[in-house]
Design a protein around this motif. Structure first.
Motif, mmCIF file in Angstrom:
data_model
loop_
_atom_site.group_PDB
_atom_site.id
_atom_site.type_symbol
_atom_site.label_atom_id
_atom_site.label_comp_id
_atom_site.label_asym_id
_atom_site.label_seq_id
_atom_site.Cartn_x
_atom_site.Cartn_y
_atom_site.Cartn_z
ATOM 1 N N SER A 1 56.402 84.792 98.731
ATOM 2 C CA SER A 1 55.920 85.712 99.766
ATOM 3 C C SER A 1 54.955 86.756 99.226
ATOM 4 O O SER A 1 54.132 87.290 99.964
ATOM 5 C CB SER A 1 57.120 86.410 100.425
ATOM 6 O OG SER A 1 57.844 87.174 99.466
ATOM 7 N N ALA A 2 55.058 87.052 97.917
ATOM 8 C CA ALA A 2 54.165 88.048 97.323
ATOM 9 C C ALA A 2 52.785 87.439 97.081
ATOM 10 O O ALA A 2 52.655 86.237 96.840
ATOM 11 C CB ALA A 2 54.763 88.564 96.015
ATOM 12 N N PRO A 3 51.742 88.262 97.139
ATOM 13 C CA PRO A 3 50.366 87.752 96.922
ATOM 14 C C PRO A 3 50.083 87.517 95.439
ATOM 15 O O PRO A 3 49.274 88.214 94.816
ATOM 16 C CB PRO A 3 49.490 88.864 97.505
ATOM 17 C CG PRO A 3 50.309 90.100 97.331
ATOM 18 C CD PRO A 3 51.747 89.693 97.508
ATOM 19 N N ILE A 4 50.772 86.538 94.844
ATOM 20 C CA ILE A 4 50.591 86.232 93.427
ATOM 21 C C ILE A 4 49.573 85.101 93.309
ATOM 22 O O ILE A 4 49.850 83.964 93.674
ATOM 23 C CB ILE A 4 51.932 85.822 92.784
ATOM 24 C CG1 ILE A 4 52.950 86.975 92.894
ATOM 25 C CG2 ILE A 4 51.719 85.438 91.331
ATOM 26 C CD1 ILE A 4 54.317 86.637 92.341
ATOM 27 N N GLN A 5 48.403 85.417 92.804
ATOM 28 C CA GLN A 5 47.352 84.425 92.649
ATOM 29 C C GLN A 5 47.464 83.676 91.319
ATOM 30 O O GLN A 5 47.112 82.503 91.233
ATOM 31 C CB GLN A 5 45.978 85.100 92.733
ATOM 32 C CG GLN A 5 45.716 85.800 94.045
ATOM 33 C CD GLN A 5 45.690 84.829 95.216
ATOM 34 O OE1 GLN A 5 45.300 83.665 95.079
ATOM 35 N NE2 GLN A 5 46.114 85.305 96.394
ATOM 36 N N ALA A 6 47.966 84.357 90.293
ATOM 37 C CA ALA A 6 48.037 83.765 88.954
ATOM 38 C C ALA A 6 49.487 83.813 88.466
ATOM 39 O O ALA A 6 49.920 84.812 87.869
ATOM 40 C CB ALA A 6 47.119 84.509 87.990
ATOM 41 N N PRO A 7 50.268 82.769 88.700
ATOM 42 C CA PRO A 7 51.656 82.776 88.231
ATOM 43 C C PRO A 7 51.759 82.785 86.716
ATOM 44 O O PRO A 7 52.805 83.162 86.167
ATOM 45 C CB PRO A 7 52.230 81.483 88.812
ATOM 46 C CG PRO A 7 51.050 80.602 89.036
ATOM 47 C CD PRO A 7 49.923 81.524 89.407
ATOM 48 N N GLY A 8 50.683 82.409 86.026
ATOM 49 C CA GLY A 8 50.711 82.451 84.572
ATOM 50 C C GLY A 8 50.921 83.852 84.039
ATOM 51 O O GLY A 8 51.524 84.032 82.969
ATOM 52 N N ASP A 9 50.435 84.876 84.759
ATOM 53 C CA ASP A 9 50.672 86.256 84.325
ATOM 54 C C ASP A 9 52.158 86.577 84.330
ATOM 55 O O ASP A 9 52.658 87.279 83.445
ATOM 56 C CB ASP A 9 49.922 87.223 85.233
ATOM 57 C CG ASP A 9 48.414 87.154 85.035
ATOM 58 O OD1 ASP A 9 47.986 86.656 83.971
ATOM 59 O OD2 ASP A 9 47.666 87.574 85.940
ATOM 60 N N VAL A 10 52.885 86.077 85.335
ATOM 61 C CA VAL A 10 54.327 86.310 85.405
ATOM 62 C C VAL A 10 55.032 85.609 84.249
ATOM 63 O O VAL A 10 55.909 86.182 83.600
ATOM 64 C CB VAL A 10 54.874 85.825 86.756
ATOM 65 C CG1 VAL A 10 56.385 86.012 86.822
ATOM 66 C CG2 VAL A 10 54.197 86.562 87.909
ATOM 67 N N LEU A 11 54.632 84.366 83.967
ATOM 68 C CA LEU A 11 55.265 83.612 82.884
ATOM 69 C C LEU A 11 55.016 84.276 81.537
ATOM 70 O O LEU A 11 55.929 84.390 80.707
ATOM 71 C CB LEU A 11 54.739 82.182 82.876
ATOM 72 C CG LEU A 11 55.023 81.332 84.118
ATOM 73 C CD1 LEU A 11 54.416 79.943 83.955
ATOM 74 C CD2 LEU A 11 56.510 81.222 84.383
ATOM 75 N N VAL A 12 53.791 84.725 81.297
ATOM 76 C CA VAL A 12 53.464 85.347 80.018
ATOM 77 C C VAL A 12 54.171 86.688 79.878
ATOM 78 O O VAL A 12 54.685 87.025 78.797
ATOM 79 C CB VAL A 12 51.938 85.513 79.882
ATOM 80 C CG1 VAL A 12 51.591 86.381 78.677
ATOM 81 C CG2 VAL A 12 51.276 84.148 79.746
ATOM 82 N N GLY A 13 54.212 87.468 80.947
ATOM 83 C CA GLY A 13 54.924 88.744 80.881
ATOM 84 C C GLY A 13 56.390 88.561 80.576
ATOM 85 O O GLY A 13 56.978 89.301 79.772
ATOM 86 N N ALA A 14 57.023 87.566 81.199
ATOM 87 C CA ALA A 14 58.437 87.290 80.931
ATOM 88 C C ALA A 14 58.643 86.829 79.496
ATOM 89 O O ALA A 14 59.606 87.223 78.819
ATOM 90 C CB ALA A 14 58.959 86.243 81.915
ATOM 91 N N LEU A 15 57.738 85.979 78.996
ATOM 92 C CA LEU A 15 57.863 85.481 77.628
ATOM 93 C C LEU A 15 57.675 86.599 76.605
ATOM 94 O O LEU A 15 58.382 86.650 75.591
ATOM 95 C CB LEU A 15 56.838 84.371 77.388
ATOM 96 C CG LEU A 15 56.981 83.591 76.078
ATOM 97 C CD1 LEU A 15 58.307 82.836 76.053
ATOM 98 C CD2 LEU A 15 55.817 82.624 75.895
ATOM 99 N N LYS A 16 56.758 87.520 76.863
ATOM 100 C CA LYS A 16 56.579 88.644 75.945
ATOM 101 C C LYS A 16 57.816 89.535 75.913
ATOM 102 O O LYS A 16 58.208 90.036 74.846
ATOM 103 C CB LYS A 16 55.345 89.457 76.363
ATOM 104 C CG LYS A 16 54.021 88.761 76.067
ATOM 105 C CD LYS A 16 52.846 89.646 76.449
ATOM 106 C CE LYS A 16 51.514 88.974 76.112
ATOM 107 N NZ LYS A 16 50.350 89.821 76.492
ATOM 108 N N ALA A 17 58.440 89.743 77.067
ATOM 109 C CA ALA A 17 59.675 90.533 77.093
ATOM 110 C C ALA A 17 60.768 89.851 76.283
ATOM 111 O O ALA A 17 61.537 90.502 75.562
ATOM 112 C CB ALA A 17 60.123 90.735 78.544
ATOM 113 N N LEU A 18 60.828 88.523 76.366
ATOM 114 C CA LEU A 18 61.823 87.773 75.606
ATOM 115 C C LEU A 18 61.568 87.885 74.110
ATOM 116 O O LEU A 18 62.506 88.038 73.310
ATOM 117 C CB LEU A 18 61.791 86.306 76.039
ATOM 118 C CG LEU A 18 62.950 85.424 75.596
ATOM 119 C CD1 LEU A 18 64.226 85.838 76.302
ATOM 120 C CD2 LEU A 18 62.644 83.964 75.889
#
Length: 556
Positions: A419-436
């Motif tokens: 539902s959110a206007p997320i155009q680049a899901p890769g940003d979410v994946l990279v942000g999560a991986l950096k937190a890990l």
């Protein structure tokens, strides 16, 4: 299995009546709990598999594996000719039984003994405290008996064949008493904890204690046998010492030894009394003194029925935590969406108890295994390249966290991604991986590197840096090769288990990288030159991961 358990309960119902329970109510509660176990995912007893009737098959497969493992451990009793030397292998056998039963209790305790989902049905009814408590104990003990029996089948057959059926039956009885003793010791801690700790902090304390005990049990079982490196150490353990009376596996081993020799002295008599009476006395002690306000405490820890406590506790850390977390996310991320995913993953991994319970013990296991292997002389632990093996092998445990990153019990909330206007899901994946990486991988490697440098010398700093960089490459490679999910968007039982090919490929790449690293140690400054090249490969792969499109995302 349910029919067999209920049949056994009917045979010993006078015992439950003597303990002050209403047997009719107890039998009905246990029957419903066992029935519900067949309809839901079970935690360490196969609950991460498919639902419905297939759970029983999954549990039976686990018992089959335990039977094979227990049989292999029992072969030590078959290979030792003199009867007087069986005390040590018997101790190891019972130690394994108790350790695995304790691990099962640690992983399942919150969801079984402290399960408060049935409070709304049971508490308004005239069900006594002891009846409810005994029903919960019978429920989990029924599974522990299956585990203890499967682990001891090999020992029963070997002891019965070599020393007669009486010794085999005694081995069986003491194996079941070992499971009862573990129920007592674990219940004792948690029930005492429930009486003295604030309900709001109880589940959090239990979660961290589960993690700590899981690491201690695994590390102790790996480390202690390897510390026995000489014949003198073995003889000192076989000779009865005063501290043997504090070790429950030695009680059981000495009692079986009593029937094998046979011999009756003060040591064996005291051990037999402890082995036969302590489990029964422990259950009586809990039933008599620790169950008075059990149901009241149980209703108090139901976090789902207390939203006001959850809300207040969730709002407390926002003031202090937000500032430094936002600052950290600004340093390591470049896009607003990536920054939001970093902060989101950081907070969820710190609050999700099941994520911590599945991930943190794995990291502890890796450290415990490295320490245990480093003390083992005359083999891999004493070889010149063991520190490299430790650095790369321990990195495999970090990949477990990356695998768990997409799993959540609250996966239904993942509708927000669509539902959110997320155009680049890769940003979410990279942000999560950096937190890990920053929250788990970096501290893990700091501890591991500190031990490696302490034990093998500060000149290994270049190898530590290259191994850390290569571990980052392996982590991002595993993310690229795996099915890509948004963070915490998949149910625990929805992930496909057909990752054998990916796992073999990852292990093969890891072996190639590890041996290449070993070859670079023979080249002057080879490791130092390879480190920035490895970091460059990591950043290139990270940029490729960041370009992930919605077409490559599989939503749970």
């Amino acid at each position: 299995m349910t029919t067999l358990i209920l049949w056994l309960l009917d045979r010993i119902q006078p015992l439950f009546r003597a303990l002050g329970a209403d047997y009719g109510q107890l039998r009905a509660i246990v029957q419903v709990k066992l029935m519900m176990d067949n309809r839901r995912n079970i935690v360490s007893l196969g609950r991460y598999g498919k639902p419905s009737a297939e759970n029983n098959n999954s549990f039976m497969r686990i018992l089959l594996i335990y039977t094979i493992v227990g049989g292999v451990i029992s072969l030590g009793m078959l290979a030792i000719p003199p009867q007087k030397s069986l005390f040590l292998p018997l101790t190891l056998q019972f130690s394994y039984i108790m350790a695995l039963c304790a691990m099962t209790l640690i992983s399942d305790f919150s969801s079984v003994i402290l399960d408060s989902s049935d409070n709304q049905i049971i508490l308004p009814r005239p069900v006594g405290n002891r009846t409810l408590w005994l029903a919960r104990v019978v429920h989990i003990t029924s599974y522990l008996f299956g585990i203890a029996l499967s682990l001891s089948v090999g020992g029963i057959l070997i002891v019965g064949y070599r020393f007669g059926p009486l010794a085999g039956l005694m081995f069986l009885a003491l194996s079941l008493l070992s499971a009862v003793l573990m129920v007592f010791l674990t219940n004792l801690f948690y029930l005492v904890l429930m009486r003295f700790i604030n309900e709001e902090k109880l589940r959090e304390v239990i979660n961290y204690f589960q993690i700590l005990m899981a690491v201690l049990f695994y590390g102790g079982y790996q480390l202690l046998p390897r510390l026995i490196s000489s014949q003198g150490s073995i003889s000192r353990i076989i000779d009865h010492q005063w501290w043997h009376y504090l070790i429950p596996p030695m009680w059981m081993a000495a009692t079986v030894d009593l029937f094998i020799k046979p011999v009756l002295d003060v040591h064996h008599l005291v051990f037999a009394i402890l082995a036969l009476l302590m489990p029964v006395a422990g259950l009586w002690f809990m039933n008599r003194f620790l169950t008075t306000d059990f149901t009241q405490k149980l209703s108090g820890i139901d976090s789902e029925s207390r939203p006001e406590a959850t809300t207040s506790s969730a709002q407390q850390p926002q003031s202090g935590q937000a500032s430094w977390l936002e600052q950290l996310s600004t340093w390591v991320t470049t896009e607003p969406l990536e920054r939001a995913a970093f902060a989101f993953t950081w907070r969820v991994t710190g609050r999700d108890r099941k994520f911590k319970l599945k991930t943190y013990p794995q990291l502890g296991f890796g450290l415990a295994y490295v320490v245990a292997m480093s003390f083992q002389g005359g083999s891999l632990g004493s070889s010149g390249f063991f520190y490299l093996f430790a650095l790369y092998f321990a990195g495999l445990y970090v990949m477990v966290a990356q695998y768990q990153l997409g799993i959540s019990d609250n996966y239904k909330a993942s509708w927000i991604y669509g539902s959110a206007p997320i155009q680049a899901p890769g940003d979410v994946l990279v942000g999560a991986l950096k937190a890990l990486i920053l929250k788990l991988l970096l501290p893990f490697y700091v501890i591991l590197a500190s031990y490696i440098l302490y034990r093998y010398g500060l000149d290994k700093i270049s190898d530590v840096l290259l191994a850390f960089s290569n571990s980052l490459v392996m982590l991002i490679s595993s993310a690229l090769l795996s099915t890509r999910y948004m963070p915490f968007s998949v149910a625990p039982d929805a992930l496909k288990q057909n990752n054998t090919a990916r796992g073999l490929l990852t292990s093969l790449i890891l072996a190639v990288i590890g041996f290449s690293h070993y070859g670079l140690t023979f080249i002057p400054y080879g490791v130092w030159v390879a480190t920035p090249l490895s970091m460059g490969i990591f950043f290139l792969l990270l940029q490729h991961y960041k370009k992930t499109a919605w077409s490559a995302i599989e939503m749970g």
